[in-house]
Design an enzyme around this catalytic site. Structure first.
Site, PDB file in Angstrom:
ATOM      1  N   CYS A   1       2.127   2.414   3.264  1.00 41.37           N
ATOM      2  CA  CYS A   1       1.334   1.262   4.167  1.00 41.37           C
ATOM      3  C   CYS A   1       2.409   0.482   4.098  1.00 41.37           C
ATOM      4  CB  CYS A   1       0.309   0.644   2.719  1.00 41.37           C
ATOM      5  SG  CYS A   1      -0.142   1.742   1.628  1.00 41.37           S
ATOM      6  N   ASP A   2       3.458   0.223   3.379  1.00 43.11           N
ATOM      7  CA  ASP A   2       4.213  -1.301   3.995  1.00 43.11           C
ATOM      8  C   ASP A   2       5.174  -0.989   4.215  1.00 43.11           C
ATOM      9  OD1 ASP A   2       2.235  -3.601   3.247  1.00 43.11           O
ATOM     10  OD2 ASP A   2       2.340  -2.550   1.068  1.00 43.11           O
TER      11      ASP A   2
ATOM     12  N   CYS B   1       3.197   0.429  -2.521  1.00 42.93           N
ATOM     13  CA  CYS B   1       2.845   1.952  -1.516  1.00 42.93           C
ATOM     14  C   CYS B   1       3.715   1.946  -0.300  1.00 42.93           C
ATOM     15  CB  CYS B   1       1.788   1.441  -0.893  1.00 42.93           C
ATOM     16  SG  CYS B   1       0.658   3.044   0.365  1.00 42.93           S
TER      17      CYS B   1
END
Ligand code: NDP
Length: 310
Positions: A137-138, A134
């Site tokens: 997200c990261d 992701c």
């Protein structure tokens, strides 16, 4: 046999939010978590994009808080799988893996989708240490660095575009000589200067012991190997919705995502609602999943009121 008003299957942000709302509405929800309670957030390190946590929060800790909130309002939680359903009647029948038979007036399905992985040993070893599924997200943790994305679909194209804005260079690893992504997404990727597409290329190994230090790839036509000096490796080769246990009991798309009526959580079966990633192939965020969990609980409550049950 047990009888409940509201059964929730799945325990990620969508399932727990549905439980909080259903419990507060007096539906006494029963939740079956499956074997991976917390879902995809359990394999996420820092969550920096969920509103309300200005300092960020670790995925597992966040899920523990969701669980505690669901329990505070008397959700009964069982750490088992649902393995079989029969949605043919007004009362929905489901069976757990230990053969407990439950009859429910409403069912909320929040079983999520699992990211597909390449299956390399190094991918497993460096998961959350630079290997991620992701970018939204990261990606931020690799700001100003060189990264790689594997995949040739819309997700990979979107992740590469997203990363190109925060990373110095994005290597897009595509196994064929063309991408599966929509033309518009392909154009966006090709027009972005700092995205380098490696055609006919596959991953041999992700390098590094405790963090990603590079990725060795090979051209599947020439067999030539190259090491890309990246600090992160994003796998974007698709997701698999967790709907096998439904055995075709309701309307799904070609890959098994549940189809919810636009603007609601209603599925093709009256009294069965879907929320979170199991019905969302596009956004797949904790916050959108939580929002749809709320919708599913409100839809369940309304359904029960209409039926004169709640
Ligand atoms: P897709 O299944 O569309 O694409 C998967 C990609 O990964 C393909 O290019 C495939 O290659 C590649 N791949 C699969 N397995 C491997 C492997 N083992 N090694 C290397 N590459 C591999 O998945 P997406 O997640 O991209 O998209 C799923 C659906 O969601 C699509 O319908 C898409 O359009 C949609 N979507 C829409 C978005 C939007 O509209 N904004 C955003 C994201 C997704 P190959 O082509 O060779 O099979």
């Amino acid at each position: 046999m047990e009888k409940v008003k509201c059964l929730i299957i799945g325990a990620g942000p969508a399932g727990y939010t549905a439980a909080i709302y259903a419990a507060r509405a007096g539906l006494n929800p029963l939740m079956y978590t499956g074997h991976e309670p917390g879902g995809q957030l359990m394999i996420t390190t820092e969550v920096d994009n969920y509103p309300g946590y200005p300092e960020g929060i670790r995925g597992p800790e966040m899920m523990e808080k969701f669980k505690q909130q669901a329990e505070r309002f008397d959700t009964e939680i069982r750490y088992e799988k649902i393995t079989k359903v029969d949605f043919s009647g007004d009362v929905k029948k489901v069976w757990s893996e230990t053969d407990v038979e439950i009859h429910a007036d409403t069912v909320i399905i929040a079983t999520g989708a699992s990211a597909k992985w390449l299956g390399l040993e190094s991918e497993k070893r460096l998961m959350n240490m630079g290997v991620s599924a992701c970018a939204v997200c990261d990606g931020f943790f690799f700001k100003g660095l060189e990264v790689a994305v594997v995949g040739g679909g819309d997700t990979a194209a979107e992740e590469a575009s997203y990363l190109s804005k925060i990373c110095t260079k994005v290597h897009l690893i595509v196994r064929r000589d063309e991408m599966r992504a929509s033309k518009i997404m392909q154009k966006r990727v090709m027009d972005t200067e700092n995205i380098i597409i490696h055609w006919n290329t596959e991953t041999d190994e992700i390098l590094g012991e405790s963090e990603v230090e590079g990725v060795r790839v090979y051209n599947n036509k020439t067999k030539e190997k190259t090491v890309l000096p990246v600090k992160a490796f994003f796998v974007a080769i698709g997701h698999k919705p967790n709907t096998d246990f439904l055995d075709g009991a309701m309307e799904m798309d070609d890959v098994g995502y549940l189809i919810a009526k636009p603007g609601s959580s209603k599925t093709s079966i009256s009294g069965v609602f879907a929320c979170g990633d199991v019905q969302d192939r596009e956004y797949r965020q904790a916050v959108t999943a939580a929002g749809s969990g709320c919708m599913a609980a409100l839809d369940s409550e309304r359904y029960l009121v209409e039926k004169g049950i709640a």
